[in-house]
Design a protein around this motif. Structure first.
Motif, PDB file in Angstrom:
ATOM      1  N   GLU A  61      36.522  56.777  45.250  1.00  0.00           N
ATOM      2  CA  GLU A  61      37.347  55.896  44.416  1.00  0.00           C
ATOM      3  C   GLU A  61      38.571  56.656  43.924  1.00  0.00           C
ATOM      4  O   GLU A  61      38.477  57.834  43.575  1.00  0.00           O
ATOM      5  N   ASP A 111      41.969  41.922  44.204  1.00  0.00           N
ATOM      6  CA  ASP A 111      40.607  42.450  44.269  1.00  0.00           C
ATOM      7  C   ASP A 111      39.950  42.115  45.600  1.00  0.00           C
ATOM      8  O   ASP A 111      39.932  40.960  46.033  1.00  0.00           O
ATOM      9  N   LYS A 139      39.643  47.652  44.458  1.00  0.00           N
ATOM     10  CA  LYS A 139      38.467  47.373  43.648  1.00  0.00           C
ATOM     11  C   LYS A 139      38.843  46.646  42.359  1.00  0.00           C
ATOM     12  O   LYS A 139      38.128  45.738  41.918  1.00  0.00           O
TER      13      LYS A 139
END
Length: 401
Positions: free
Chosen positions: A100, A120, A215
């Protein structure tokens, strides 16, 4: 003389014939009755045998092969397998380190999201621009002003460096003065080039450092952000951490972890740690004061699309004591009792009550009710139970007299 005895002879002959007829008739009726009684006795004996066979098969459930081949049905042996202690817990799915990245604003200004790219779940490639921050119109910390200041400082440092370089050849400055001028020039050049590249036209660009998907988007289009504020988070989710929080009294039993099983509450799917290429990462050495639990962390490859932030059910096993086990899917519950269906003969199954021990999510320990080597219904046990409940049982199906 013949005429005298003619009447008596005829009478005697008639009586002799009557005795013969009656005797023969009685003999025939007696023999016929005896044969009939013998036949009835044999039929009665056959009925007794038939009744015995009925009782023998009346408690079996008939589940034909034709039906089992059209559903998810399978048989398996009850067998002894290594099966130690089991710790059942819930684990939090977390992204692993490096999977991430948060892209921050490098300057204060107005955010402009890149169309439908910063959404997203949207897939992104490394180096792809996801947003820009416009700082040219800001009164404070105006980016255009900063670029001009950096350019001016760069030009000044460059001239000073070139001047002292020429003086060094005439030995009019020391080597130390020249090196300081050179360092100032290189620093000014680096800062100026970074501003020109990242803030062209008074705007800073936010690009993805990895390939993956968006994300989370932290800001709305047109919103003002400070320098360093998070704007977009990009993730890969190739590998995941599974974090369990366990009571310290359970930790000693985890020194010899032999495996783990995961169950997804969302769809009931069950996976073993080995199926996901998983391994134990760490067992915490301390507990938090407010929450006296010890973290236990596993890592798995995300080949089944687990979602970070969700919870999974985990069965952690340790030790390898042999135990008689059957698949969890083989067990059915009825009025608080548990049963399995044991194959008594092809297409016929006996409903057998069992006592259960521990379970690792895939297999369950059997304490009593089934013997090692017996064949049980491993998949489709509920269907066999429904066949019993339907009442459509044929005690003599497949039986040849």
């Amino acid at each position: 003389m013949y005429a005298k005895y003619k009447g008596a002879l005829l009478t005697a002959l008639y009586l002799t014939m009557m005795v013969c007829v009656v005797g023969c008739k009685h003999s025939h009726e007696h023999n016929h009755t005896h044969e009939h009684e013998q036949h009835d006795h044999e039929a009665e004996q056959h009925d007794h045998e038939h009744e015995g066979e009925s009782k023998e098969h009346s408690n079996l459930i008939f589940f034909p092969k034709e039906q089992s081949e059209t559903v998810d049905f399978a048989l398996a042996k009850a067998e002894m397998v290594p099966f130690g202690e089991v710790v059942r817990t819930m684990v939090l799915v977390e992204p692993s380190n490096g999977d991430e990245r948060v892209i921050v604003a490098r300057a204060s200004g107005i955010v402009h999201l890149a169309g439908d790219k910063a959404v997203d779940g949207k897939g992104v490639k490394v180096g792809e621009s996801l947003f820009s921050v416009d700082a040219a119109a800001m009164a404070d910390n105006n980016l255009s002003v900063k670029v001009k200041e950096a350019e001016s400082e760069y030009n000044r440092a460059k001239k000073e460096y070139e001047r002292k370089e020429a003086m060094l050849k005439e030995r009019l400055v020391t080597e130390g003065d020249f090196q300081r001028a050179k360092a100032d020039y290189e620093q000014a050049a680096s800062g100026y080039e970074a501003l020109k590249k990242g803030f062209a036209g008074g705007k800073s660009s936010g690009v993805s450092p990895i390939s993956g998907f968006v994300k989370r988007v932290y800001v709305r289009n047109g919103e003002y952000v400070e320098a360093g504020a998070p704007v977009v988070e990009v993730a890969q989710n190739r590998n995941l951490y599974l974090r369990a929080e366990l009571s310290p009294r359970k930790i000693p039993g985890l020194k010899n972890i032999t495996g783990a099983t995961l169950k997804n509450p969302a769809d009931g799917a069950v996976y073993s740690l080995s199926d996901l290429g998983g391994s134990l990462v760490s067992v915490g050495k301390g507990a938090d004061v407010e929450t006296p639990l010890v973290p236990v962390v596993f890592q798995v490859a995300n080949t089944v699309d687990f979602i970070p932030g969700t919870f999974l059910e985990m069965y952690i096993t340790s030790g390898d004591s042999p135990s008689l086990t059957v698949p969890v899917s083989a067990i059915v519950e009825e009025m608080g009792s548990y049963f399995v269906f044991v194959e008594a003969m092809p297409e016929h199954y006996e409903k057998r009550q069992v006592s259960l021990g521990k379970s690792d999510g895939k297999n369950t320990q059997i304490l009593s009710g089934v013997k090692e080597g017996e064949t049980i219904v491993a998949k489709g046990a509920v269907l066999v139970k429904l066949a019993q409940a339907s009442g459509k049982l044929d005690a003599h199906a497949g039986h040849v007299h």
